[in-house]
Design a protein around this motif. Structure first.
Motif, PDB file in Angstrom:
ATOM      1  N   ALA A   6      25.960  54.635  42.120  1.00 33.49           N
ATOM      2  CA  ALA A   6      25.207  53.821  41.165  1.00 33.49           C
ATOM      3  C   ALA A   6      26.139  52.860  40.437  1.00 33.49           C
ATOM      4  N   PHE A   7      25.650  51.652  40.207  1.00 27.93           N
ATOM      5  CA  PHE A   7      26.381  50.579  39.546  1.00 27.93           C
ATOM      6  C   PHE A   7      27.569  50.080  40.379  1.00 27.93           C
ATOM      7  N   GLY A   8      27.563  50.414  41.666  1.00 30.75           N
ATOM      8  CA  GLY A   8      28.596  49.903  42.560  1.00 30.75           C
ATOM      9  C   GLY A   8      28.215  48.556  43.124  1.00 30.75           C
ATOM     10  N   THR A   9      29.178  47.924  43.790  1.00 34.35           N
ATOM     11  CA  THR A   9      28.928  46.607  44.361  1.00 34.35           C
ATOM     12  C   THR A   9      29.841  46.366  45.549  1.00 34.35           C
ATOM     13  N   PHE A  10      29.424  45.460  46.407  1.00 32.49           N
ATOM     14  CA  PHE A  10      30.282  44.994  47.489  1.00 32.49           C
ATOM     15  C   PHE A  10      31.393  44.114  46.903  1.00 32.49           C
ATOM     16  N   ASP A  11      32.326  43.734  47.757  1.00 31.46           N
ATOM     17  CA  ASP A  11      33.433  42.828  47.426  1.00 31.46           C
ATOM     18  C   ASP A  11      34.561  43.544  46.674  1.00 31.46           C
ATOM     19  N   ILE A  12      35.721  42.926  46.713  1.00 29.30           N
ATOM     20  CA  ILE A  12      36.897  43.406  45.995  1.00 29.30           C
ATOM     21  C   ILE A  12      37.014  42.590  44.715  1.00 29.30           C
ATOM     22  N   PRO A  13      36.869  43.205  43.545  1.00 32.30           N
ATOM     23  CA  PRO A  13      36.865  42.422  42.297  1.00 32.30           C
ATOM     24  C   PRO A  13      38.232  41.820  42.016  1.00 32.30           C
ATOM     25  N   SER A  14      38.229  40.622  41.462  1.00 32.16           N
ATOM     26  CA  SER A  14      39.487  39.978  41.084  1.00 32.16           C
ATOM     27  C   SER A  14      40.105  40.662  39.865  1.00 32.16           C
ATOM     28  N   THR A  15      39.238  41.259  39.030  1.00 28.76           N
ATOM     29  CA  THR A  15      39.685  42.016  37.860  1.00 28.76           C
ATOM     30  C   THR A  15      39.051  43.390  37.916  1.00 28.76           C
ATOM     31  N   LEU A  16      39.872  44.441  37.867  1.00 25.42           N
ATOM     32  CA  LEU A  16      39.333  45.791  38.014  1.00 25.42           C
ATOM     33  C   LEU A  16      38.374  46.148  36.891  1.00 25.42           C
ATOM     34  N   ILE A  17      38.738  45.837  35.649  1.00 26.77           N
ATOM     35  CA  ILE A  17      37.915  46.230  34.510  1.00 26.77           C
ATOM     36  C   ILE A  17      37.113  45.021  34.028  1.00 26.77           C
ATOM     37  N   ALA A  18      35.790  45.125  34.134  1.00 32.65           N
ATOM     38  CA  ALA A  18      34.907  44.049  33.700  1.00 32.65           C
ATOM     39  C   ALA A  18      34.422  44.361  32.291  1.00 32.65           C
ATOM     40  N   ARG A  19      34.773  43.518  31.338  1.00 29.83           N
ATOM     41  CA  ARG A  19      34.426  43.780  29.940  1.00 29.83           C
ATOM     42  C   ARG A  19      33.146  43.078  29.511  1.00 29.83           C
ATOM     43  N   SER A  20      32.536  42.332  30.422  1.00 28.65           N
ATOM     44  CA  SER A  20      31.211  41.745  30.189  1.00 28.65           C
ATOM     45  C   SER A  20      30.643  41.398  31.546  1.00 28.65           C
ATOM     46  N   ILE A  21      29.348  41.178  31.600  1.00 32.70           N
ATOM     47  CA  ILE A  21      28.734  40.839  32.883  1.00 32.70           C
ATOM     48  C   ILE A  21      29.189  39.463  33.343  1.00 32.70           C
ATOM     49  N   GLU A  22      29.572  38.605  32.398  1.00 33.47           N
ATOM     50  CA  GLU A  22      30.125  37.300  32.772  1.00 33.47           C
ATOM     51  C   GLU A  22      31.534  37.463  33.335  1.00 33.47           C
ATOM     52  N   ASN A  23      32.281  38.406  32.768  1.00 31.87           N
ATOM     53  CA  ASN A  23      33.639  38.684  33.223  1.00 31.87           C
ATOM     54  C   ASN A  23      33.641  39.272  34.635  1.00 31.87           C
ATOM     55  N   ALA A  24      32.538  39.954  35.005  1.00 28.83           N
ATOM     56  CA  ALA A  24      32.417  40.547  36.345  1.00 28.83           C
ATOM     57  C   ALA A  24      31.898  39.477  37.294  1.00 28.83           C
TER      58      ALA A  24
END
Length: 395
Positions: free
Chosen positions: A168-186
């Motif tokens: 749950a709350f997972g996603t495809f792709d490799i994030p550029s930033t591991l910790i997303a502090r806002s939905i805009e940051n993700a």
């Protein structure tokens, strides 16, 4: 991914797979996927999940960076699917004295996924509200059956207020930033998380809603899923989207146009419809189902509140890609959309009747009264019919 601290005495030790092209050998990946694993480093060391065997070496290296010569006390298995249990065998070969924590259902299935024999005194079967103590960190468990497998458990660390949410709350792709502090940051989270949710978890929407109700009583500050970034801010935004997707509630007002075409004429009709919709300042996206990533288009069906099908009659039915698209929508329990139909046929057009009969099995769909029937090519008369249809669709 490198080792990173995500909370007090809590480290990310997961791995990234940039070479995999398809998730579950069917969903295209733009730049790979992560397999997330975490370590709670307290008086007792707790490892939260393993990774796909493709990335076992990378994961074991990350574990060693945190543990050094120390040995873990617990391995929590929240989900048995191969991308998370693929390295359990190697882990237990290196750390044979580790106690394994999982649901009773997971233990009954574990031999299917890992070539290991675990002594009875090293098995800790947990259920809802059970907990283990790892020093100052108390880890309690939340049953999450069929989100999206039957054996799934989630974990909550009361000290750090981290919710280990499995898939749950997972996603495809490799994030550029591991910790997303806002939905805009993700960056890109919403589109790829929707595609992940709809295609992987979407069939089990009611179970997701049940889970959201349960975790709504938990004061979690961080969500640590098994794929994608760690979510550490504005968590209500993620929960709101999950509630919408799980209940098949449209995310936005707009029209998804899907079509297939033999010689380009149905494409012309679809593009004319899109032109008229955009002229009304309504969001619209158009896809040829024979030349697209079907998983992305299925995801967009959950985003928008209206769908227009433009389909030629083919062998007395519809094109196979139209069949497949409708099958996928049904298997993911799409509901509550407004539907418009354009059909094409050179001598016996009947695709509108076929598509509408297939969609009749869905819940809470409404259909435009107007249906446009084209005989091979678009004509001025047909264009007038499409104008009427779009007026009704967008009213």
């Amino acid at each position: 991914m490198t080792v990173q601290k995500i909370a007090d005495e809590t480290f990310y030790v997961g791995a990234e797979d940039s070479e995999i092209e398809f998730f579950e050998n069917q969903y295209p990946l733009r730049c790979g996927v992560t397999y997330n694993s975490y370590v709670i480093d307290d008086e007792k060391i707790c490892v939260m999940d393993s990774v796909d065997e493709r990335c076992c070496e990378q994961w074991m290296k990350n574990l060693s960076e945190v543990l050094g010569d120390r040995k873990p006390d617990y391995l929590v298995i929240s989900h048995l699917e191969c991308d998370h249990s693929g390295s359990v065998s190697e882990f237990l070969r290196k750390y044979p004295d580790t106690a394994v924590v999982a649901s009773e259902k997971a233990f009954s299935m574990l031999a299917q996924f890992a070539d290991v024999k675990i002594a009875d005194d090293k098995k800790i079967a947990v259920k809802e509200n059970d907990s283990i103590q790892a020093g100052s960190h108390k880890i309690s468990f939340i049953a999450a059956p069929f989100v999206h497998w039957p054996e799934v458990i989630m974990s909550f660390d009361e000290k750090t207020q981290v919710l280990y949410s499995a898939d749950a709350f997972g996603t495809f792709d490799i994030p550029s930033t591991l910790i997303a502090r806002s939905i805009e940051n993700a960056a890109g989270w919403k589109d790829e998380a929707r595609r992940y949710f709809v295609n992987i978890v979407g069939k089990y929407g009611q179970m997701v809603l049940n889970l959201l109700k349960k975790i709504g009583d938990i004061d979690y500050k961080i969500i640590a899923p098994l794929h994608g970034p760690v979510l550490a801010g504005q968590l209500h935004n993620y929960s709101k989207l999950y509630r919408q997707w799980a209940s098949s509630e449209p995310e936005e007002k707009g029209v998804l146009i899907v079509y297939s075409t033999l010689h380009g004429h149905t494409k012309t009709a679809a593009e004319k419809a899109a032109e008229l919709i955009r002229a009304k300042n309504v969001e619209c996206e158009v896809f040829d189902l024979a030349h697209c990533d079907m998983s992305s288009v299925v995801s967009l069906a959950f985003k928008y509140d209206r769908i227009l099908f433009a389909a030629p009659t083919y062998d007395g039915s519809v094109m196979p890609c139209i069949n497949e698209f409708i099958f996928r929508l049904k298997s993911k329990n799409l509901a509550g959309r407004k539907i418009a139909l354009i059909e094409n046929g050179s001598w016996a057009p009947q695709s509108a009747k076929i598509v509408s009969s297939m969609l009749a099995e869905f819940k809470d769909l409404s259909f435009c009264q107007k249906t446009v029937s084209i005989r091979t090519r678009l004509t001025p008369e047909n264009e007038g019919g499409i104008t009427e249809l779009i007026d009704e669709l967008c009213e």
